[in-house]
Design an enzyme around this catalytic site. Structure first.
Site, PDB file in Angstrom:
ATOM      1  N   CYS A   1      47.105   9.336   6.494  1.00 23.99           N
ATOM      2  CA  CYS A   1      48.397  10.022   6.580  1.00 23.99           C
ATOM      3  C   CYS A   1      49.166   9.608   7.829  1.00 23.99           C
ATOM      4  O   CYS A   1      50.396   9.625   7.843  1.00 23.99           O
ATOM      5  CB  CYS A   1      48.201  11.535   6.590  1.00 23.99           C
ATOM      6  SG  CYS A   1      47.651  12.194   5.017  1.00 23.99           S
ATOM      7  N   PHE A   2      48.431   9.272   8.877  1.00 22.89           N
ATOM      8  CA  PHE A   2      49.065   8.968  10.161  1.00 22.89           C
ATOM      9  C   PHE A   2      48.903   7.503  10.542  1.00 22.89           C
ATOM     10  O   PHE A   2      49.203   7.127  11.684  1.00 22.89           O
ATOM     11  CB  PHE A   2      48.459   9.852  11.251  1.00 22.89           C
ATOM     12  CG  PHE A   2      48.406  11.310  10.867  1.00 22.89           C
ATOM     13  CD1 PHE A   2      49.563  12.045  10.714  1.00 22.89           C
ATOM     14  CD2 PHE A   2      47.185  11.927  10.618  1.00 22.89           C
ATOM     15  CE1 PHE A   2      49.506  13.382  10.347  1.00 22.89           C
ATOM     16  CE2 PHE A   2      47.118  13.258  10.253  1.00 22.89           C
ATOM     17  CZ  PHE A   2      48.284  13.995  10.115  1.00 22.89           C
TER      18      PHE A   2
END
Length: 699
Positions: free
Chosen positions: A666-667
């Site tokens: 996600c990051f």
């Protein structure tokens, strides 16, 4: 008496050559005897007795006796060329080779496997248990670890033999140059050394050094350092010209190397094939850590300058495309009066069937424009962008798998896809599946995700509603293209062509008219342009018109067709699939560091050294491990997106050297333990990338 022995057991030397040296004693001369140790001083020769020579000669003759060789496999023939060399002809594949083929003992397919042929006549195998396809015969694959190790050893032996034959064909190799059977990296290193060695022609160099090029001389500076004078250009240099010219010579010679020798696997470390430092560079050590000095610019750095050439092709930044893409994104409207997210729950094993059931059951298309919340069965990951990218990646691999009969590989390669005109025979609901695929492609574009697949260029032109041209055929089928070009440049009357084409359906040839009554209209010099245009339209459009209409229908439900008019066919490929090649230089330039890490930290230097020395496949897998997708946005790593918009690739210090790296898709972040050496970091990174599966926590 001396005996000339074969250099290795795999040498093509047949029989033995005996050399006799005799001295005729003249009257009055004293009998001269040869010292016993004289032959020992000659490299590559061995003194043998008469009885031993006769025994070895008999053994060699028995080994070369054709009666002792096993029969050739079916379809093979043994022949001799004009020089008397034996070669073997495979009438099945219409190819030749020097090695004698052996009879295959494992041609029987295992249970659950089926042999098929695609539209281009290429043979492939279907595993009905796993619903996968492959080019390699499954009977030739090993099933146990011991058999796998044996197969790897056989493959290694084969590649070593190719290297030996290639090097032997380039120059006469003496006993000192004989390649030892250790590892592939050692063989490549010793091969590079063998290519750098030549027989001295004179000069002041020792017998083990290559002479300086014509016009060069070596002198000694007052501080004892050697330097070299080029009398041709009246210049001096600290760099030995014999070393600085080696990479170019190796690159020139590598074009004649066997393809299997040059191709690298994901486990091969390219660092061992870098060659010498560039001109003007020097390597030094400080407190056990290497650094590099550029005497041309008088600067130092921690990174090896040779790694830059392994970075891959540069990202072709396009300001025009960036402006088009920003305008395109601004025209995509968010839906109103709908929930905040859409839940999609699937299993990895049945991802295609589960996704089809969920996506096609949604009647209100605006729900597909909301935030996607993907959940895999048995995994507790929270989707903040990374799981969605993983879902698109895995689903696209299944959708475009030729096993399902919806797509097939083009005529030129085995990775560019095109629609299968016979998809209706493989799946009676194929039009619904093409509409589903169109919806998924539209969802990917709307949410800024990328698909794992590349189509032929006419596919993107059909999406844009553009007319096909003769040049479109060149990239898909060069032989067909050359035939059509010949027709355009010559009078086709003698070919007796008509306005019809032949199609093959499972071995049955069917005639298709290009226009009404075409089988009775001859192609002449006056109507040949119309014939070529109709052939191109049949090849790319009319055969797959129904499938393409269903795909575009599903795609336009999320992306209006008028918004795509600003792109051309090349930009459409980048919009859907991104870039295929990974530019490590761009990747490194747009990377952020957290914790104690920085760009010059020893662990970070080792990390980028490992990435540089990966091949493109392994780089893509590492990128997929960290970001959830193996594709790069059009304008490079500066355009990577995370859960909250643009998010650079990030490396953070975490854990201890006993742990493996972990990723937060996600990051776009990888947690990298502080490994003490490059070898340990590379090993742990490969283990993490090749054995990861599933999500846990926030991703």
């Amino acid at each position: 008496m001396y005996i000339l022995r074969p250099r290795s057991s795999r040498s093509r030397v047949k029989g033995h050559l005996r050399l006799y040296l005799a001295y005729v004693q003249e009257d009055g001369d004293e009998e001269e005897t040869q010292p016993e140790n004289e032959s020992e001083n000659e490299p590559g020769w061995e003194l043998v007795s008469q009885s031993r020579a006769e025994e070895e000669t008999a053994a060699g003759a028995a080994a070369s006796d054709p009666q002792n060789e096993e029969p050739l496999p079916p379809g093979w023939e043994e022949r001799e060329d004009a020089q008397g060399r034996t070669f073997y002809v495979n009438h099945s594949t219409r190819t030749t080779q020097w090695e004698r083929p052996s009879v295959e003992r494992n041609n029987v397919l295992p249970a659950g496997w089926e042999e098929r042929y695609d539209g281009n006549g290429r043979q492939y195998y279907v595993n009905h248990s796993t619903r996968l396809t492959q080019w390699e015969h499954p009977g030739r694959q090993t099933a146990s670890p011991a058999a796998a190790a044996s197969s790897e050893m056989d493959e290694s032996e084969r590649r070593l033999d190719e290297i030996q034959r290639w090097a032997h064909s380039r120059r006469q190799i003496s006993m000192e140059d004989t390649i030892s059977r250790t590892s592939e990296e050692d063989v490549l290193d010793r091969l590079n050394q063998a290519l750098r060695v030549t027989v001295p022609q004179g000069g002041t160099q020792g017998s083990d050094e290559e002479p300086l090029p014509a016009g060069w001389a070596m002198e000694m500076a007052p501080n004892g350092r050697k330097f070299f004078i080029d009398h041709n250009t009246q210049q001096t240099s600290w760099d030995d010209p014999r070393k600085t010219r080696t990479p170019e010579r190796l690159r020139r010679s590598s074009t004649h190397a066997p393809e299997s020798v040059l191709r690298t696997s994901s486990s091969v470390d390219l660092y061992h094939t870098l060659g010498p430092l560039p001109p003007g560079w020097e390597e030094r050590s400080q407190n056990g850590r290497l650094f590099y000095i550029n005497h041309n610019t008088k600067v130092t750095q921690w990174e090896d300058p040779r790694l830059l050439k392994l970075g891959g092709p540069a990202v072709p930044y396009s300001r025009d495309y960036k402006q088009k893409y920003d305008y395109f994104r601004s025209k995509l409207r968010k839906p109103e009066n709908v929930p905040n997210k859409t839940d999609i729950k699937v299993s990895r094993k049945n991802i295609l069937a589960d996704s089809y059931r969920v996506i096609m059951s949604i009647r209100k298309i605006d729900l597909l424009k909301t935030k996607l919340w993907i959940e895999f069965d048995g995994e507790t990951g929270l989707d903040y962008g990374g799981v969605s990218r993983e879902w698109f990646y895995l689903l696209s691999k299944e959708m475009f798998n030729p096993y399902y009969g919806l797509f097939e590989y083009s005529a030129t390669d085995n990775y560019t896809l095109q629609i299968n005109p016979l998809s209706g025979l493989a799946n009676e609901d194929h039009l619904y599946y093409f509409k589903f695929i169109g919806r998924v492609a539209g969802m990917a574009v709307y949410h800024g995700k990328l698909l794992d697949g590349f189509f032929i260029r006419p596919f993107y032109k059909m999406m844009l509603g553009k007319q096909m041209t003769l040049q479109d055929m060149e990239s898909v089928d060069s032989e067909y293209y050359n035939s059509l070009v010949w027709i355009m440049e010559n009078d086709p009357v003698d070919l007796e062509l008509y306005f019809s084409v032949d199609e093959e359906h499972f071995g049955e040839t069917i005639e298709r008219e290009l226009k009404p009554g075409g089988n009775e209209i001859a192609v002449t010099n006056e109507n040949k342009r119309e014939y070529v245009e109709l052939v191109i339209h049949w090849r790319f459009v009319s055969r797959v018109q129904k499938q393409m209409n269903s795909f575009i229908e599903g795609f336009n439900e999320l992306i209006p067709s008028q918004l795509l008019s600003i792109f051309d066919e090349n930009e459409m490929e980048l919009l859907l699939c991104g870039l295929q090649d990974v530019d490590v230089n761009d990747w490194k330039a747009f990377t952020a560091y957290r914790g104690e890490y920085n760009a010059n930290h020893p662990v970070i230097c080792n990390f980028w050294k490992a990435v540089y020395c990966f091949n493109n496949e392994m780089r893509s897998r590492l990128l997929q491990f960290v970001t959830g997708t193996s594709r790069v946005p059009m304008n490079g790593f500066s355009q990577l997106y995370g859960s909250n918009g643009p998010q650079l690739f990030t490396i953070e210090k975490w854990g201890n050297p006993k742990q493996l790296p972990r990723a937060h898709t996600c990051f776009n972040r990888i947690d990298l333990p502080p490994y003490e050496s490059y070898e340990e970091l590379r090993k742990k990174l490969i283990i993490a990338v090749e054995n990861t599966a599933g999500f846990e926590g926030v991703d």
